[in-house]
Scaffold this motif. Structure first.
Motif, PDB file in Angstrom:
ATOM      1  N   PRO A 405       0.827  -1.213   0.000  1.00 28.47           N
ATOM      2  CA  PRO A 405       0.000   0.000   0.000  1.00 28.47           C
ATOM      3  C   PRO A 405       0.860   1.261   0.000  1.00 28.47           C
ATOM      4  CG  PRO A 405      -0.774  -1.576   1.641  1.00 28.47           C
ATOM      5  CD  PRO A 405       0.557  -2.082   1.159  1.00 28.47           C
ATOM      6  N   VAL A 406       0.456   2.215  -0.774  1.00 27.07           N
ATOM      7  CA  VAL A 406       1.194   3.476  -0.825  1.00 27.07           C
ATOM      8  C   VAL A 406       1.268   4.107   0.561  1.00 27.07           C
ATOM      9  CG1 VAL A 406       1.241   5.789  -1.820  1.00 27.07           C
ATOM     10  CG2 VAL A 406       0.514   3.853  -3.225  1.00 27.07           C
ATOM     11  N   ALA A 407       0.187   3.998   1.318  1.00 26.38           N
ATOM     12  CA  ALA A 407       0.107   4.651   2.621  1.00 26.38           C
ATOM     13  C   ALA A 407       1.120   4.109   3.618  1.00 26.38           C
ATOM     14  CB  ALA A 407      -1.297   4.507   3.190  1.00 26.38           C
ATOM     15  N   THR A 408       1.599   2.887   3.416  1.00 25.41           N
ATOM     16  CA  THR A 408       2.554   2.303   4.363  1.00 25.41           C
ATOM     17  C   THR A 408       4.004   2.536   3.944  1.00 25.41           C
ATOM     18  OG1 THR A 408       2.603   0.140   3.247  1.00 25.41           O
ATOM     19  CG2 THR A 408       0.882   0.497   4.913  1.00 25.41           C
ATOM     20  N   PHE A 409       4.234   3.120   2.788  1.00 27.24           N
ATOM     21  CA  PHE A 409       5.603   3.340   2.327  1.00 27.24           C
ATOM     22  C   PHE A 409       6.238   4.458   3.150  1.00 27.24           C
ATOM     23  CE2 PHE A 409       8.740   5.396  -0.472  1.00 27.24           C
ATOM     24  CZ  PHE A 409       9.564   4.310  -0.701  1.00 27.24           C
ATOM     25  N   ALA A 410       7.438   4.180   3.707  1.00 33.90           N
ATOM     26  CA  ALA A 410       8.001   5.135   4.661  1.00 33.90           C
ATOM     27  C   ALA A 410       9.504   5.335   4.508  1.00 33.90           C
ATOM     28  CB  ALA A 410       7.685   4.673   6.082  1.00 33.90           C
ATOM     29  N   VAL A 411      10.072   5.069   3.331  1.00 34.10           N
ATOM     30  CA  VAL A 411      11.487   5.371   3.134  1.00 34.10           C
ATOM     31  C   VAL A 411      11.654   6.884   3.136  1.00 34.10           C
ATOM     32  CG1 VAL A 411      13.453   5.230   1.545  1.00 34.10           C
ATOM     33  CG2 VAL A 411      11.927   3.266   1.840  1.00 34.10           C
ATOM     34  N   PRO A 412      12.466   7.439   4.031  1.00 34.23           N
ATOM     35  CA  PRO A 412      12.567   8.901   4.112  1.00 34.23           C
ATOM     36  C   PRO A 412      13.214   9.491   2.868  1.00 34.23           C
ATOM     37  CG  PRO A 412      14.201   7.863   5.528  1.00 34.23           C
ATOM     38  CD  PRO A 412      13.308   6.772   5.030  1.00 34.23           C
ATOM     39  N   PRO A 413      12.717  10.621   2.390  1.00 32.06           N
ATOM     40  CA  PRO A 413      13.314  11.261   1.219  1.00 32.06           C
ATOM     41  C   PRO A 413      14.696  11.814   1.530  1.00 32.06           C
ATOM     42  CG  PRO A 413      11.648  12.682   2.175  1.00 32.06           C
ATOM     43  CD  PRO A 413      11.562  11.383   2.905  1.00 32.06           C
ATOM     44  N   SER A 414      15.532  11.843   0.522  1.00 35.24           N
ATOM     45  CA  SER A 414      16.859  12.444   0.664  1.00 35.24           C
ATOM     46  C   SER A 414      16.746  13.965   0.641  1.00 35.24           C
ATOM     47  CB  SER A 414      17.778  11.964  -0.454  1.00 35.24           C
ATOM     48  OG  SER A 414      17.956  10.556  -0.386  1.00 35.24           O
ATOM     49  N   PRO A 415      17.738  14.666   1.170  1.00 35.20           N
ATOM     50  CA  PRO A 415      17.634  16.134   1.253  1.00 35.20           C
ATOM     51  C   PRO A 415      17.595  16.837  -0.097  1.00 35.20           C
ATOM     52  CG  PRO A 415      19.288  15.312   2.790  1.00 35.20           C
ATOM     53  CD  PRO A 415      18.911  14.163   1.912  1.00 35.20           C
ATOM     54  N   ARG A 416      18.313  16.320  -1.070  1.00 34.44           N
ATOM     55  CA  ARG A 416      18.427  17.033  -2.340  1.00 34.44           C
ATOM     56  C   ARG A 416      17.188  16.838  -3.203  1.00 34.44           C
ATOM     57  NH1 ARG A 416      24.729  15.821  -4.148  1.00 34.44           N
ATOM     58  NH2 ARG A 416      25.687  16.780  -2.308  1.00 34.44           N
ATOM     59  N   ARG A 417      16.755  17.915  -3.858  1.00 32.62           N
ATOM     60  CA  ARG A 417      15.570  17.878  -4.707  1.00 32.62           C
ATOM     61  C   ARG A 417      15.846  18.647  -5.992  1.00 32.62           C
ATOM     62  NH1 ARG A 417      10.259  16.503  -4.284  1.00 32.62           N
ATOM     63  NH2 ARG A 417       8.854  17.578  -5.715  1.00 32.62           N
ATOM     64  N   THR A 418      15.216  18.192  -7.081  1.00 33.65           N
ATOM     65  CA  THR A 418      15.396  18.839  -8.368  1.00 33.65           C
ATOM     66  C   THR A 418      14.077  18.881  -9.120  1.00 33.65           C
ATOM     67  OG1 THR A 418      16.656  18.785 -10.446  1.00 33.65           O
ATOM     68  CG2 THR A 418      15.968  16.684  -9.565  1.00 33.65           C
ATOM     69  N   ASP A 419      13.942  19.850 -10.014  1.00 36.80           N
ATOM     70  CA  ASP A 419      12.810  19.838 -10.943  1.00 36.80           C
ATOM     71  C   ASP A 419      13.289  19.536 -12.357  1.00 36.80           C
ATOM     72  OD1 ASP A 419      14.124  22.165 -11.618  1.00 36.80           O
ATOM     73  OD2 ASP A 419      12.409  23.496 -11.287  1.00 36.80           O
ATOM     74  N   GLN A 420      14.555  19.111 -12.465  1.00 33.85           N
ATOM     75  CA  GLN A 420      15.147  18.778 -13.763  1.00 33.85           C
ATOM     76  C   GLN A 420      14.833  17.336 -14.111  1.00 33.85           C
ATOM     77  OE1 GLN A 420      19.364  19.510 -14.058  1.00 33.85           O
ATOM     78  NE2 GLN A 420      19.574  18.264 -15.909  1.00 33.85           N
ATOM     79  N   ARG A 421      14.172  17.121 -15.231  1.00 33.85           N
ATOM     80  CA  ARG A 421      13.790  15.772 -15.649  1.00 33.85           C
ATOM     81  C   ARG A 421      15.032  14.997 -16.085  1.00 33.85           C
ATOM     82  NH1 ARG A 421      11.476  12.836 -20.170  1.00 33.85           N
ATOM     83  NH2 ARG A 421       9.596  11.709 -19.511  1.00 33.85           N
ATOM     84  N   PRO A 422      15.123  13.698 -15.757  1.00 35.60           N
ATOM     85  CA  PRO A 422      16.243  12.898 -16.238  1.00 35.60           C
ATOM     86  C   PRO A 422      16.352  12.916 -17.752  1.00 35.60           C
ATOM     87  CG  PRO A 422      15.069  11.727 -14.521  1.00 35.60           C
ATOM     88  CD  PRO A 422      14.247  12.933 -14.859  1.00 35.60           C
ATOM     89  N   LEU A 423      17.550  12.722 -18.252  1.00 35.95           N
ATOM     90  CA  LEU A 423      17.781  12.726 -19.691  1.00 35.95           C
ATOM     91  C   LEU A 423      17.048  11.569 -20.366  1.00 35.95           C
ATOM     92  CD1 LEU A 423      21.653  13.347 -19.649  1.00 35.95           C
ATOM     93  CD2 LEU A 423      19.841  15.041 -20.004  1.00 35.95           C
ATOM     94  N   GLY A 424      16.660  11.806 -21.631  1.00 34.55           N
ATOM     95  CA  GLY A 424      16.080  10.736 -22.446  1.00 34.55           C
ATOM     96  C   GLY A 424      14.580  10.698 -22.416  1.00 34.55           C
ATOM     97  N   ASP A 425      14.023   9.934 -23.361  1.00 31.28           N
ATOM     98  CA  ASP A 425      12.582   9.682 -23.461  1.00 31.28           C
ATOM     99  C   ASP A 425      11.771  10.971 -23.524  1.00 31.28           C
ATOM    100  OD1 ASP A 425      10.873   7.390 -23.694  1.00 31.28           O
ATOM    101  OD2 ASP A 425       9.958   7.960 -21.799  1.00 31.28           O
ATOM    102  N   GLU A 426      12.301  11.963 -24.247  1.00 34.32           N
ATOM    103  CA  GLU A 426      11.676  13.274 -24.285  1.00 34.32           C
ATOM    104  C   GLU A 426      10.263  13.244 -24.887  1.00 34.32           C
ATOM    105  OE1 GLU A 426      14.656  12.580 -25.420  1.00 34.32           O
ATOM    106  OE2 GLU A 426      16.070  13.761 -24.213  1.00 34.32           O
ATOM    107  N   GLY A 427       9.982  12.248 -25.722  1.00 29.26           N
ATOM    108  CA  GLY A 427       8.683  12.192 -26.376  1.00 29.26           C
ATOM    109  C   GLY A 427       7.579  11.632 -25.508  1.00 29.26           C
ATOM    110  N   HIS A 428       7.908  11.169 -24.299  1.00 28.11           N
ATOM    111  CA  HIS A 428       6.915  10.568 -23.420  1.00 28.11           C
ATOM    112  C   HIS A 428       7.016  11.196 -22.047  1.00 28.11           C
ATOM    113  CE1 HIS A 428       7.565   7.506 -26.571  1.00 28.11           C
ATOM    114  NE2 HIS A 428       6.302   7.246 -26.397  1.00 28.11           N
ATOM    115  N   LYS A 429       6.416  12.333 -21.866  1.00 25.13           N
ATOM    116  CA  LYS A 429       6.456  13.034 -20.577  1.00 25.13           C
ATOM    117  C   LYS A 429       5.190  12.852 -19.779  1.00 25.13           C
ATOM    118  CE  LYS A 429       9.789  16.454 -22.235  1.00 25.13           C
ATOM    119  NZ  LYS A 429      10.138  17.879 -22.357  1.00 25.13           N
TER     120      LYS A 429
END
Length: 429
Positions: A405-429
């Motif tokens: 279940p999504v609600a039970t997932f609890a791996v803490p997020p890492s401090p760093r965050r980006t709004d830059q999309r990974p390279l590749g697959d530009e035609g399927h966003k």
């Protein structure tokens, strides 16, 4: 896969496991106030990493039991057994440990006030240098700048970086020693590689969490790449230059290979299969065991709630290659469709990265999605009866039709965050 081939691979793998020894060189660190035990280097809040010292906290880190922080130590290239003792004298603690670029090693280890828990995991440290071996010329991996030289530099520098995270992270000691263990190499695109920042994540980053000590995962995937790029940028050369009998290479490409059709430079049943064979031949020539993984699907549903196939031919070409070359095969494409459909058109959004409100990326996953897909890969390794399956954690279980279940997932997020999309697959966003 032919039983005699699998049996030989298993014998080599077990021989490598039997060689799991620690060399005389060890690195020992004690955290927090007070005198360090004999033989341990003391790490306090002001022990910032410097090249002269060769270890320390990364700039900006605060080991205060509240915030996540980073600790680095200079190490030669290789596999290492890392043993951590966790716990706080005065409070309950919950500690998660990630290595290098957010590779999940330990998940939410809980300790009662005054209690300690000791855990060991194996990590891989690498540099771009390629040593000359039979069939491989000396040189370097052709890293992408600035992505791999700046944002992903921790994946390629001669040091081990540990991320200490959790609701109340508490590390008492860390011991690091060389480990002569088999290596599980990974090759793939942005859905496999170590993504440097939230909200993006890949199954390759989550994979180490599902293995016991005795095997190291070395993720050589990179965003935007194909089997052809793996050859041209010498990523495969790097892997086989390090490969020992009993090592494995698990490889998954397809999303970006698909672009070669439009450009007239390739296709699933021609160049794609030929490039898979080139990888299989190279791995076998150096005593390794190749494993082929079909690419997971993108998120897209028809009116009846079924996933719209976008990689069908590439998944089939991967399957055919595995059969023709007698290689273990993991059908992640099929398992991903089952997983997405179990969540449904709306619920499946929780498995994909959302770098900005309302801007869902229907190709790349977040931590929950990659965690579940890593479990699918582990299930595939078990079903293929490859030697690495002997090191799957004892409590492992997964059914893509009934994901966590999504609600039970609890791996803490890492401090760093980006709004830059990974390279590749530009035609399927």
């Amino acid at each position: 896969m032919n039983r005699s081939i699998r049996g030989a691979a298993g014998a080599l793998f077990l021989a490598a496991c039997a060689a799991h020894v620690h060399a005389a060189d060890t690195w020992k660190f004690a955290f927090g106030p007070g005198a360090a035990p004999a033989g341990y280097a003391s790490v306090g809040a002001d022990t910032v990493y410097t090249a002269a010292r060769g270890y320390g906290l990364e700039p900006g880190s605060r080991p205060d039991g509240v915030h996540p922080y980073y600790f680095s130590v200079d190490l030669p290239e290789g596999n290492y057994a890392v043993t951590v003792t966790l716990g706080d004298d005065n409070a309950a603690a919950v500690t998660t440990v990630k290595s290098e670029l957010r590779r999940l090693m330990l998940e939410n280890v809980r300790t009662a006030p005054g209690a300690t828990v000791t855990r060991t995991f194996d990590v891989n440290v690498r540099t771009p240098r390629i040593a000359a071996v039979a069939g491989v010329a000396a040189g370097e991996v052709k890293l992408k700048a600035p992505r791999e030289t700046v944002e992903e530099a921790w994946n390629w520098d001669p040091r081990l970086t540990l991320e200490i995270n959790g609701a109340h992270p508490a590390v008492r000691t860390i011991t690091i020693a060389p480990a002569a263990v088999p290596t599980l190499f990974l090759l793939g695109d942005s859905t496999v590689c170590d993504q440097p920042a939230e909200p993006y994540n890949s199954w390759g980053q989550m994979l180490p969490r599902f293995f016991k000590p005795g095997i190291a995962v070395a993720n050589h995937g990179e965003s935007g790449e194909t089997y052809r790029d793996s050859l041209a940028r010498r990523r495969l050369d790097k892997i086989v230059s390090l490969m020992k009998p009993g090592d494995m290479l698990v490889m998954q490409f397809g999303h970006n290979d698909q672009k070669q059709i439009k450009s007239g430079k390739g296709g699933p049943f021609t160049t794609y299969k030929a490039e898979i064979k080139a990888h299989v031949d190279a791995v076998r020539a150096h005593g390794g065991l190749p494993v082929i993984v079909s690419s997971m699907e993108r998120r897209g549903f028809d009116a009846d709630g079924h996933v719209i196939p976008s990689l069908k031919d590439y998944a089939e070409a991967a399957r055919q290659s595995a059969h023709e070359l007698d290689v273990p095969f993991i059908d992640l494409n099929a398992m991903s469709k089952t997983f997405y459909e179990a969540l449904g058109p709306e619920g499946s959004k929780a498995a994909f990265a959302e770098p900005a409100p309302g801007r869902l990326d229907n190709t790349h996953h977040d931590s929950y999605g990659s965690y579940e897909l890593a479990k699918a890969v582990v299930l595939g390794l078990r079903q293929a009866h490859v030697p690495a399956a002997a090191f799957i954690v004892d409590d492992f279980a997964f059914d893509p039709a009934h994901p966590d279940p999504v609600a039970t997932f609890a791996v803490p997020p890492s401090p760093r965050r980006t709004d830059q999309r990974p390279l590749g697959d530009e035609g399927h966003k």
